[in-house]
Design a protein around this motif. Structure first.
Motif, PDB file in Angstrom:
ATOM      1  N   ASP A   8       0.860  -1.186   0.000  1.00 41.91           N
ATOM      2  CA  ASP A   8       0.000   0.000   0.000  1.00 41.91           C
ATOM      3  C   ASP A   8       0.898   1.238   0.000  1.00 41.91           C
ATOM      4  O   ASP A   8       1.076   1.884   1.027  1.00 41.91           O
ATOM      5  N   GLY A  24      -0.502   5.060   1.276  1.00 38.35           N
ATOM      6  CA  GLY A  24      -1.249   5.165   2.520  1.00 38.35           C
ATOM      7  C   GLY A  24      -0.832   6.370   3.339  1.00 38.35           C
ATOM      8  O   GLY A  24      -0.267   7.342   2.836  1.00 38.35           O
ATOM      9  N   ASP A  39       5.318   5.859   3.377  1.00 37.35           N
ATOM     10  CA  ASP A  39       4.544   5.814   2.145  1.00 37.35           C
ATOM     11  C   ASP A  39       4.870   7.006   1.251  1.00 37.35           C
ATOM     12  O   ASP A  39       5.369   8.035   1.700  1.00 37.35           O
TER      13      ASP A  39
END
Length: 95
Positions: free
Chosen positions: A36, A39, A44
């Motif tokens: 992911d 995120g 991230d």
């Protein structure tokens, strides 16, 4: 002497296996984090940061002014003073 060589080879082999295990564990953790990538976690990717940067750069490019007429003698001076650091193609001399 043969026992000492065998013992050294065993220690080196064990160290190599240990480093390979750490590498594989690191790859697994990286894969879990990157499942992911957009995120809210600290590691991230910040999509809005990239969008803002692209927006600012695009505006700078669009706002740039044309340099106007260029003096050919100045261009020739620049070309003759090029330092060849990337090979013969950048020397400015025709063969």
């Amino acid at each position: 002497q043969d026992d000492n060589l065998s013992w050294t080879a065993e220690v080196v082999s064990g160290l190599i296996v240990f480093l390979q295990a750490i590498f594989v564990i690191g790859l697994r953790l990286l894969g879990q984090v990157m499942t992911d990538p957009y995120g809210d976690d600290l590691e991230d990717l910040s999509v809005m940061r990239y969008v803002r940067g692209a927006w600012k750069t695009s505006n700078r490019i669009l706002a740039a002014q044309s340099p106007g007429a260029v003096d050919p003698s100045t261009e020739q001076d620049f070309q003759s003073n090029i330092v060849p650091s990337l090979g013969g193609a950048w020397s400015g001399k025709k063969e």
